[in-house]
Write a protein that holds these residues in place. Structure first.
Motif, PDB file in Angstrom:
ATOM      1  N   UNK A  24       0.908  -1.134   0.089  1.00 57.52           N
ATOM      2  CA  UNK A  24       0.058   0.021  -0.084  1.00 57.52           C
ATOM      3  C   UNK A  24       0.983   1.299   0.017  1.00 57.52           C
ATOM      4  N   UNK A  25       1.928   1.254   0.775  1.00 53.21           N
ATOM      5  CA  UNK A  25       2.724   2.244   0.792  1.00 53.21           C
ATOM      6  C   UNK A  25       3.542   2.425  -0.772  1.00 53.21           C
ATOM      7  N   UNK A  26       3.913   1.596  -1.199  1.00 56.29           N
ATOM      8  CA  UNK A  26       4.516   1.460  -2.519  1.00 56.29           C
ATOM      9  C   UNK A  26       3.509   2.271  -3.674  1.00 56.29           C
ATOM     10  N   UNK A  27       2.261   1.758  -3.389  1.00 56.26           N
ATOM     11  CA  UNK A  27       1.233   2.105  -4.244  1.00 56.26           C
ATOM     12  C   UNK A  27       0.848   3.804  -4.072  1.00 56.26           C
ATOM     13  N   UNK A  28       0.977   3.979  -2.736  1.00 55.38           N
ATOM     14  CA  UNK A  28       0.850   5.517  -2.520  1.00 55.38           C
ATOM     15  C   UNK A  28       1.838   6.300  -3.039  1.00 55.38           C
ATOM     16  N   UNK A  29       3.165   5.919  -2.993  1.00 50.45           N
ATOM     17  CA  UNK A  29       4.001   6.510  -3.654  1.00 50.45           C
ATOM     18  C   UNK A  29       3.970   6.707  -5.467  1.00 50.45           C
ATOM     19  N   UNK A  30       3.532   5.777  -5.947  1.00 55.31           N
ATOM     20  CA  UNK A  30       3.103   5.848  -7.316  1.00 55.31           C
ATOM     21  C   UNK A  30       2.042   6.640  -7.563  1.00 55.31           C
ATOM     22  N   UNK A  31       1.120   6.665  -6.736  1.00 61.18           N
ATOM     23  CA  UNK A  31       0.093   7.849  -6.818  1.00 61.18           C
ATOM     24  C   UNK A  31       0.482   9.165  -6.397  1.00 61.18           C
ATOM     25  N   UNK A  32       1.341   9.368  -5.798  1.00 61.91           N
ATOM     26  CA  UNK A  32       2.167  10.613  -5.459  1.00 61.91           C
ATOM     27  C   UNK A  32       2.798  11.324  -6.817  1.00 61.91           C
ATOM     28  N   UNK A 101       7.485  14.809  -2.678  1.00 64.55           N
ATOM     29  CA  UNK A 101       6.621  15.157  -3.815  1.00 64.55           C
ATOM     30  C   UNK A 101       5.476  16.254  -3.580  1.00 64.55           C
ATOM     31  N   UNK A 102       4.969  16.280  -2.410  1.00 62.24           N
ATOM     32  CA  UNK A 102       4.134  17.348  -2.036  1.00 62.24           C
ATOM     33  C   UNK A 102       4.663  18.664  -2.087  1.00 62.24           C
ATOM     34  N   UNK A 103       5.957  18.557  -1.517  1.00 62.38           N
ATOM     35  CA  UNK A 103       6.648  20.134  -1.657  1.00 62.38           C
ATOM     36  C   UNK A 103       7.000  20.177  -2.989  1.00 62.38           C
ATOM     37  N   UNK A 104       7.440  19.368  -3.770  1.00 62.57           N
ATOM     38  CA  UNK A 104       7.589  19.855  -5.325  1.00 62.57           C
ATOM     39  C   UNK A 104       6.536  20.266  -6.091  1.00 62.57           C
ATOM     40  N   UNK A 105       5.407  19.499  -5.666  1.00 66.80           N
ATOM     41  CA  UNK A 105       4.295  19.662  -6.489  1.00 66.80           C
ATOM     42  C   UNK A 105       3.323  20.832  -5.965  1.00 66.80           C
ATOM     43  N   UNK A 106       3.662  21.260  -4.832  1.00 68.09           N
ATOM     44  CA  UNK A 106       2.924  22.501  -4.088  1.00 68.09           C
ATOM     45  C   UNK A 106       1.419  22.204  -3.445  1.00 68.09           C
ATOM     46  N   UNK A 107       1.672  20.746  -2.948  1.00 70.48           N
ATOM     47  CA  UNK A 107       0.575  20.200  -2.457  1.00 70.48           C
ATOM     48  C   UNK A 107       0.755  19.964  -0.813  1.00 70.48           C
TER      49      UNK A 107
END
Length: 107
Positions: A24-32, A101-107
């Protein structure tokens, strides 16, 4: 003392839950990576729930043993412990990568 069959079932439960947490964590990373933040949050929640289940099983095994060697240590037990530890580490590292990813994408 826990029976061999009970131990095998318990160890398999530990492996399954640890694996689910990591997956689930790996899937979350892919979604990010693609900015699917609602999916990321859902998958991280599922990962945490599976991790808690695995930890609960691990804690029960430790409690049964009581540091007295009551629970036999065999290759499958070592494999299960390896699964939970690598899943926990992977989850922690993945959460950090998602935050980047959140920081880079501004989320």
């Amino acid at each position: 003392m826990i029976s061999g069959e009970e131990l095998e079932t318990t160890v398999m439960e530990l492996i399954i839950n640890a694996g689910e947490s990591k997956s689930c964590a790996m899937e979350a990373l892919n979604a990010a990576k693609t900015g699917k933040w609602e999916e990321v949050d859902q998958l991280l929640t599922l990962s945490l729930e599976a991790s808690k289940r695995a930890h609960k099983v691990q804690t029960a095994l430790i409690g049964l043993d009581g540091g007295q060697g009551k629970v036999p240590v065999n290759l499958i037990m070592v494999h299960a412990q390896d699964h939970i530890m690598t899943a926990m580490l992977a989850k922690e590292m993945i959460e950090e990568m998602i935050n980047i990813h959140r920081i880079i994408q501004g989320k």
